[in-house]
Each structure stands twice: as structure tokens, then as C-alpha cells.
Design a protein around this motif. Structure first.
Motif, mmCIF file in Angstrom:
data_model
loop_
_atom_site.group_PDB
_atom_site.id
_atom_site.type_symbol
_atom_site.label_atom_id
_atom_site.label_comp_id
_atom_site.label_asym_id
_atom_site.label_seq_id
_atom_site.Cartn_x
_atom_site.Cartn_y
_atom_site.Cartn_z
ATOM 1 N N HIS A 28 0.855 -1.459 0.412
ATOM 2 C CA HIS A 28 0.356 -0.117 -0.141
ATOM 3 C C HIS A 28 0.732 1.249 0.067
ATOM 4 O O HIS A 28 1.999 0.754 0.690
ATOM 5 C CB HIS A 28 -0.664 0.311 1.690
ATOM 6 C CG HIS A 28 -1.839 -0.876 1.761
ATOM 7 N ND1 HIS A 28 -2.944 -1.394 0.390
ATOM 8 C CD2 HIS A 28 -2.136 -2.483 2.123
ATOM 9 C CE1 HIS A 28 -3.466 -2.878 1.274
ATOM 10 N NE2 HIS A 28 -2.404 -2.617 1.656
ATOM 11 N N THR A 29 0.727 2.391 -0.591
ATOM 12 C CA THR A 29 1.744 3.759 -0.685
ATOM 13 C C THR A 29 0.504 4.257 0.351
ATOM 14 O O THR A 29 0.907 6.179 0.905
ATOM 15 C CB THR A 29 0.943 3.306 -2.224
ATOM 16 O OG1 THR A 29 -0.011 4.488 -3.076
ATOM 17 C CG2 THR A 29 1.527 3.208 -2.699
ATOM 18 N N ARG A 30 -0.464 4.057 0.735
ATOM 19 C CA ARG A 30 -1.294 5.513 1.317
ATOM 20 C C ARG A 30 -2.238 4.332 2.057
ATOM 21 O O ARG A 30 -2.177 3.125 2.730
ATOM 22 C CB ARG A 30 -2.521 5.846 0.699
ATOM 23 C CG ARG A 30 -2.204 7.178 -0.102
ATOM 24 C CD ARG A 30 -2.982 8.096 -0.118
ATOM 25 N NE ARG A 30 -2.155 8.646 -1.311
ATOM 26 C CZ ARG A 30 -1.153 9.892 -0.742
ATOM 27 N NH1 ARG A 30 -1.091 10.507 0.026
ATOM 28 N NH2 ARG A 30 -0.421 10.792 -1.825
ATOM 29 N N CYS A 31 -1.940 4.831 3.248
ATOM 30 C CA CYS A 31 -3.049 4.085 5.469
ATOM 31 C C CYS A 31 -4.276 4.061 4.782
ATOM 32 O O CYS A 31 -4.789 4.644 3.652
ATOM 33 C CB CYS A 31 -2.813 5.650 6.367
ATOM 34 S SG CYS A 31 -3.015 4.235 8.048
ATOM 35 N N THR B 252 4.157 0.269 4.672
ATOM 36 C CA THR B 252 3.260 -0.051 2.669
ATOM 37 C C THR B 252 3.144 -1.979 3.059
ATOM 38 O O THR B 252 2.431 -2.250 2.628
ATOM 39 C CB THR B 252 4.535 0.205 1.816
ATOM 40 O OG1 THR B 252 5.481 -1.090 2.291
ATOM 41 C CG2 THR B 252 4.887 1.200 2.279
ATOM 42 N N HIS C 229 -5.473 7.621 5.121
ATOM 43 C CA HIS C 229 -5.041 8.087 3.592
ATOM 44 C C HIS C 229 -3.662 8.758 3.645
ATOM 45 O O HIS C 229 -3.362 9.449 2.584
ATOM 46 C CB HIS C 229 -6.020 8.925 3.062
ATOM 47 C CG HIS C 229 -6.788 8.078 3.119
ATOM 48 N ND1 HIS C 229 -7.280 6.486 2.152
ATOM 49 C CD2 HIS C 229 -8.466 8.080 3.575
ATOM 50 C CE1 HIS C 229 -8.513 6.498 2.410
ATOM 51 N NE2 HIS C 229 -9.082 7.147 3.276
ATOM 52 N N ARG C 230 -2.388 9.181 4.556
ATOM 53 C CA ARG C 230 -1.327 9.768 4.787
ATOM 54 C C ARG C 230 -0.416 8.856 3.628
ATOM 55 O O ARG C 230 -0.783 7.458 3.401
ATOM 56 C CB ARG C 230 -1.194 9.896 6.072
ATOM 57 C CG ARG C 230 -1.359 11.019 6.586
ATOM 58 C CD ARG C 230 -0.814 11.541 7.873
ATOM 59 N NE ARG C 230 -1.845 12.440 8.539
ATOM 60 C CZ ARG C 230 -1.198 12.576 9.643
ATOM 61 N NH1 ARG C 230 -0.392 12.522 9.936
ATOM 62 N NH2 ARG C 230 -1.675 14.131 9.980
ATOM 63 N N ALA C 231 0.252 9.333 3.198
ATOM 64 C CA ALA C 231 1.301 8.171 2.532
ATOM 65 C C ALA C 231 2.530 7.821 3.645
ATOM 66 O O ALA C 231 2.688 7.973 4.440
ATOM 67 C CB ALA C 231 2.465 9.588 1.490
#
Length: 112
Positions: free
Chosen positions: A6-9, A22, A13-15
Motif C-alpha cells: 500500500h502507498t497510502r494508509c 507499506t 490516507h497519508r503516504a
């Protein structure tokens, strides 16, 4: 078995930048909040809560709609179920006698 990165939480939704984040889909702050929410759940069997935390940290619970409905991976890894804090489509959830660990994981994520 291929694991998703994953690139976002999945929660805020933070990077995500760290390899562990990830892999799990949650940043360190969100993961801490999830574990704190799990400690507050005392009305379920401890072994089911442990399985629910493992499901979350392995990235096996993905939010679908408005972070209230989730897709959960079965323990065998071959099937998926739709779950929410109120119910689950797994065989144990359909029987409805006790809360399954998918449903407990959804309760933890909503409470976090």
C-alpha cells in the motif's frame, strides 16, 4: 501467495514510506490507535481479539465503503467475506451465535 503493498494508509490516507507500513497498510500512529482500540474491547474472547489484530496487521481487512464495511480474507487465504461491526458473511457470522474474528476486527477499526 502475493502480498499487497500500500502507498497510502488504509485508515487516514497519508503516504506510507516505511517497508513495514507499506506491507500492513497502516502507518505507525494508526497502528498504535488500532492496538489501543483492541485493548478496550473486553466483551469478546481474548483469542478471537488476537486473531482480529493479526488479521488487521497482516493487511487482511480492507475498507470498502465509508470505513464501515470491510472485505476480510479467510484464514485459509482462498475466500473473502464482507464484514461490518454488525455482522459478517463468513460461515460463523451467518450462524450468528457468536461474533467471528472478522467482525471483531471491523469493530476495532471503527473504534480506532
Amino acid at each position: 501467495m502475493q502480498t499487497a503493498t500500500h502507498t497510502r494508509c488504509l485508515r487516514c490516507h497519508r503516504a506510507l514510506r516505511a517497508a513495514h507500513s507499506t506491507a500492513t497498510g497502516y502507518g505507525p500512529t494508526c497502528l498504535r490507535r488500532i492496538k489501543d482500540a483492541a485493548r478496550r474491547i473486553t466483551d469478546h474472547k481474548p483469542d478471537l481479539v488476537t486473531k482480529a489484530i493479526a488479521l488487521i496487521t497482516l493487511g487482511g481487512l480492507v475498507p470498502l465503503r465509508a470505513r464501515r464495511i470491510f472485505q476480510a480474507v479467510a484464514s485459509s487465504g482462498t475466500a473473502t467475506y464482507k464484514t461490518a461491526p454488525q455482522g459478517c458473511t463468513c460461515p460463523a457470522g451467518l450462524r450468528g451465535q457468536h461474533a467471528c474474528y472478522h467482525r471483531i476486527a471491523a469493530q476495532i477499526l471503527v473504534a480506532a
